[in-house]
Design an enzyme around this catalytic site. Structure first.
Site, short mmCIF file in Angstrom:
data_model
loop_
_atom_site.label_atom_id
_atom_site.label_comp_id
_atom_site.label_asym_id
_atom_site.label_seq_id
_atom_site.Cartn_x
_atom_site.Cartn_y
_atom_site.Cartn_z
N LYS A 117 -1.26 -9.39 2.75
CA LYS A 117 -0.51 -8.96 3.93
C LYS A 117 -1.36 -7.96 4.70
O LYS A 117 -2.04 -7.12 4.09
CB LYS A 117 0.83 -8.32 3.53
CG LYS A 117 1.60 -7.72 4.73
CD LYS A 117 3.02 -7.37 4.39
CE LYS A 117 3.20 -6.04 3.75
NZ LYS A 117 2.70 -4.88 4.52
N GLU A 128 -1.35 -5.51 8.56
CA GLU A 128 -0.50 -4.96 9.62
C GLU A 128 -1.10 -5.23 11.00
O GLU A 128 -2.32 -5.15 11.17
CB GLU A 128 -0.34 -3.45 9.43
CG GLU A 128 0.37 -3.09 8.14
CD GLU A 128 0.58 -1.59 7.97
OE1 GLU A 128 0.29 -0.81 8.91
OE2 GLU A 128 1.04 -1.19 6.88
N ASP A 174 0.84 -1.20 0.00
CA ASP A 174 0.00 0.00 0.00
C ASP A 174 0.87 1.25 0.00
O ASP A 174 0.37 2.37 -0.09
CB ASP A 174 -1.02 -0.01 1.16
CG ASP A 174 -0.37 -0.08 2.53
OD1 ASP A 174 0.86 -0.21 2.61
OD2 ASP A 174 -1.11 -0.02 3.53
N SER A 175 2.21 1.04 0.02
CA SER A 175 3.13 2.16 -0.22
C SER A 175 2.92 2.74 -1.61
O SER A 175 3.47 3.80 -1.92
CB SER A 175 4.59 1.69 -0.07
OG SER A 175 4.83 0.54 -0.88
N GLU A 230 9.29 -4.36 10.37
CA GLU A 230 9.69 -3.05 9.84
C GLU A 230 10.23 -2.15 10.95
O GLU A 230 9.58 -1.96 11.98
CB GLU A 230 8.51 -2.37 9.13
CG GLU A 230 8.88 -0.99 8.59
CD GLU A 230 7.92 -0.41 7.56
OE1 GLU A 230 6.93 -1.09 7.21
OE2 GLU A 230 8.18 0.72 7.12
N ASP A 285 -1.07 -6.12 -0.37
CA ASP A 285 -1.41 -5.51 0.93
C ASP A 285 -2.91 -5.29 1.07
O ASP A 285 -3.58 -4.87 0.11
CB ASP A 285 -0.75 -4.13 1.04
CG ASP A 285 0.46 -4.14 1.96
OD1 ASP A 285 0.60 -5.08 2.77
OD2 ASP A 285 1.27 -3.20 1.86
O1 KIV Z 1 3.58 -1.15 1.63
C1 KIV Z 1 4.77 -1.49 1.67
O2 KIV Z 1 5.57 -1.18 0.79
C2 KIV Z 1 5.21 -2.27 2.82
C3 KIV Z 1 6.68 -2.46 2.97
C4 KIV Z 1 7.26 -1.25 3.57
C5 KIV Z 1 7.00 -3.67 3.75
O3 KIV Z 1 4.41 -2.70 3.59
#
Ligand code: KIV
Length: 277
Positions: free
Chosen positions: A113, A115, A44-45, A182, A83
């Site tokens: 994924k 969090e 989600d970056s 992280e 994500d």
């Molecule tokens: O969204 C992302 O890029 C991440 C990484 C920083 C692990 O979760």
């Protein structure tokens, strides 16, 4: 060789390190596949690197599906993780399963994924029970940036470190098959990696993890709004691209581009007839 949950667990067992990079589009995914990167994270970056938001909070399930599906179309052997964005799983276990299912069905990814540690263990358990592999993400979890008061290293005190270790045990017990650590101190990440049966993938977590992940635009010098301390630059594509754009701009303005060889031909007679019309 195709990367699978089983092959990634085997890499942990045999001590072979796992490479993971973020990716958000088809063409870049094909390049990573050629480089034999083990895992791609459609992170989600993308809120920062692709959409220009200051953090990841505005990213939607639809954004993740749009980019995740493009990445999956560009990969065959690379293991693709997508994500779950902010508020797609936190409200309830039901939301978590429905959105994880939508992401997997509509992208073709291999895992999702999310969090959090203890707070999301029932969400992880339910997603795994639905047949969807889960990567957990603990330590500095960017979706909680407002709760943390900024993007800060986590787990430096005894209490905070013990909480992260407990989170690691909780997500493993809930069925996650891997975990991203992280921005935690290197020695804490190494300890967690020793204690867990599942692979740890570090970002700003030192060399004791079972694998590493970086945001591709950071490691290739394409994203420069800010560069975290843990990033290593493997190339300066940003400079190469700006030089290419400048050369193009110059040639368009001077008339050097396009040259005759790049044009398409037509009979002069046809043009002559049209000229009289
Ligand atoms: O969204 C992302 O890029 C991440 C990484 C920083 C692990 O979760």
């Amino acid at each position: 060789m195709k990367n699978t949950v089983a092959s990634l667990l085997k890499m942990k067992e045999t001590g072979e390190k796992i490479s993971m990079l973020t990716c958000y589009d088809y063409s870049t995914a094909k390049l990573m596949e050629s480089a034999e990167i083990n895992m791609i994270l459609v992170g989600d970056s993308l809120g920062n690197t692709m959409l220009g938001y200051p953090d990841t909070l505005a990213v939607t399930v639809d954004d993740m599906i749009h980019h995740g599906a493009a990445v999956c179309r560009g990969t065959e052997n690379t293991f693709v993780v997508v994500d779950m964005p902010f508020m797609s799983y936190q409200p309830s276990v039901y939301d978590a399963v429905v959105n994880a299912g939508r992401i997997m069905k509509e992208t073709g990814c291999n895992a999702v994924k999310l969090e959090g540690g203890a707070a999301v263990k029932e969400h992880i358990r339910a997603i795994v029970d639905a047949g969807i592999p889960v990567v957990a993400h603990i330590g500095m979890t960017p979706q909680s940036v407002n709760a943390f008061g900024g993007f800060k290293v986590q787990g430096k005190t005894e209490e905070a470190a013990a909480k992260i270790l407990q989170d690691a045990y909780d997500i493993q017990e809930a069925g996650a098959f891997a975990v991203v650590l992280e921005c935690v101190p290197s020695k804490l990440a190494a300890l967690i990696s020793e204690k867990l049966m599942i692979p740890t993938i570090g970002i700003g977590a030192g060399d004791g993890c079972d694998g590493q992940v970086l945001v591709w635009q950071d490691m290739m010098g394409v994203f420069s709004d800010y560069v975290p301390k843990f990033v290593k630059r493997y190339a300066d594509l940003g400079e190469i691209m700006v030089n290419g754009f400048k050369a193009y701009d110059g040639e368009v303005k001077s008339g050097a581009f396009p040259d005759e060889a790049r044009g398409f031909k037509i009979d002069d007679e046809i043009i002559a007839k049209l000229a009289d019309k």
